[in-house]
Scaffold this active site. Structure first.
Site, PDB file in Angstrom:
ATOM      1  N   LYS A 111      -9.022  -0.505  -7.012  1.00  0.00           N
ATOM      2  CA  LYS A 111      -7.774   0.095  -7.515  1.00  0.00           C
ATOM      3  C   LYS A 111      -7.568  -0.281  -8.983  1.00  0.00           C
ATOM      4  CE  LYS A 111      -5.654   0.054  -2.935  1.00  0.00           C
ATOM      5  NZ  LYS A 111      -4.768  -0.631  -1.998  1.00  0.00           N
ATOM      6  N   GLN A 138      -1.020  -5.765  -1.530  1.00  0.00           N
ATOM      7  CA  GLN A 138      -2.182  -5.362  -0.724  1.00  0.00           C
ATOM      8  C   GLN A 138      -1.997  -5.796   0.733  1.00  0.00           C
ATOM      9  OE1 GLN A 138      -4.821  -3.422  -1.680  1.00  0.00           O
ATOM     10  NE2 GLN A 138      -5.472  -3.501   0.455  1.00  0.00           N
ATOM     11  N   ASP A 140       3.204   2.581  -3.388  1.00  0.00           N
ATOM     12  CA  ASP A 140       2.483   2.756  -2.125  1.00  0.00           C
ATOM     13  C   ASP A 140       3.287   3.612  -1.142  1.00  0.00           C
ATOM     14  OD1 ASP A 140      -0.103   1.933  -1.734  1.00  0.00           O
ATOM     15  OD2 ASP A 140       0.407  -0.148  -1.283  1.00  0.00           O
TER      16      ASP A 140
END
Ligand code: NAD
Length: 300
Positions: free
Chosen positions: A54, A98, A121
């Site tokens: 990412k 994460q 997200d």
């Protein structure tokens, strides 16, 4: 039936080229470089690989990314306080924690601390709820990427039978809501579903996100179906495969995504889209709606 491969790498590349232009324009126009903060907790090797990918993708399009690492046993208050600081930080436009978190952390509390405007997200309650009523700010990256793949291939959704195998909060459930908003008829299967095949066989579009190699066999798929394989599984021999018997199902499907090279690259691409969008929203909020439309927004 001749199958067409839905190449997530190529679609992602096209979108990323446009994001690069948009990032450059935003920087020249408003003096703002989009910034993403990535929080990694613990030493899970797979999580580290995802985070590295990412952050590299950010660098490639000109987004500034910062890694904040904590050990497994970081106290909850330290983590929450770190997110609160990032919420207030004007050069951080997106925050990503994460997942999965080590088991003793309260993942809901962590995700809900992230400011809605920085929730790139798409896991905050507001953004999740927004999927139901259509007011979401950021859509979760994986189902968002699936939608982009389908739109890019001009695959219609309205009135079509969509079966989703897997009902997680990050893939299956938001996927179902996004499909319903596009007027598809949706069935959702999960580990407790009796006879998954009776649902998959009806699907015009089959989205599989269970994390079980070879779960979907050719006899479970309708001839001409569109098959989207979200699964990522590492086999004992080191190979990376999805949840679908790719070779067998390719003989019946009209379209199929490969693993790797299908949904995975699109997930990362949609994170970049969301981070750019968060930075643009920041500029518009703090200086008024002065920005020209983003090039990456009109790519389907
Ligand atoms: P999860 O473990 O949170 O959820 C899995 C879901 O599948 C659950 O709803 C479970 O009930 C269901 N399921 C499990 N076995 C099943 C079976 N035999 N039949 C029917 N349903 C079954 O997983 P997740 O986080 O949603 O991820 C699913 C898969 O997608 C994993 O392989 C993951 O690595 C992959 N993934 C890929 C991307 C990407 O970018 N390509 C992103 C996220 C997840």
């Amino acid at each position: 039936m001749t199958v067409r491969i839905l190449d997530g790498r190529a679609i992602g590349r096209a979108i990323r080229t446009r994001i690069t232009i948009d990032v450059d324009e935003l920087t020249r126009f408003a003096g703002v470089v989009p910034g993403l903060a990535v929080i990694l907790i613990g030493g899970d090797p797979a999580s580290r690989v995802y985070v590295t990918n990412k952050m590299k993708a950010c660098v490639d399009v000109g987004i500034r990314s910062t890694l904040i690492e904590y050990p497994d046993d970081v106290p909850a208050e330290v983590l929450i306080e770190s997110i609160r600081r990032l919420n207030e930080d004007p050069v951080t436009h997106g925050i990503l924690v994460q997942l999965p978190l080590p088991p003793h952390h309260d993942v809901r509390a962590v995700l809900h601390t992230i400011s809605v405007e920085k929730d790139v997200d798409g896991f905050h309650l507001y953004n999740v709820g927004g999927l139901v009523v259509g007011d979401t700010i950021f859509s979760p990256c994986t189902p968002f990427g699936v939608m982009k793949i389908l739109d890019h291939a001009h695959i219609p959704l309205e009135g079509r039978n969509v079966t989703i195998v897997g009902a997680s909060n990050i893939v299956g459930k938001p996927m179902a809501l996004m499909m319903m908003r596009r007027d598809a008829t949706v069935a959702v299967c999960h580990a407790k579903t009796r006879d998954v095949a009776q649902y998959t066989i009806l699907a015009d579009i089959l989205v599989v996100a269970a994390g079980v190699p070879n779960l979907i066999l050719p006899q479970m798929v309708r001839t001409g179906a569109v098959v989207i394989d979200v699964g990522i599984n590492r086999l004992p021999d080191g190979r990376l495969v999805g949840d679908v018997d790719f070779e067998g199902v390719s003989r019946k499907a009209s379209f199929i995504t490969p693993v790797p090279g299908g949904v995975g690259p699109m997930t990362v691409t949609m994170l970049l889209v969301n981070t750019l969008s968060a930075a643009r929203r920041f500029v518009e909020r703090t200086r008024g709606p002065i920005l020209p439309p983003a090039h990456s927004e009109d790519i389907t």
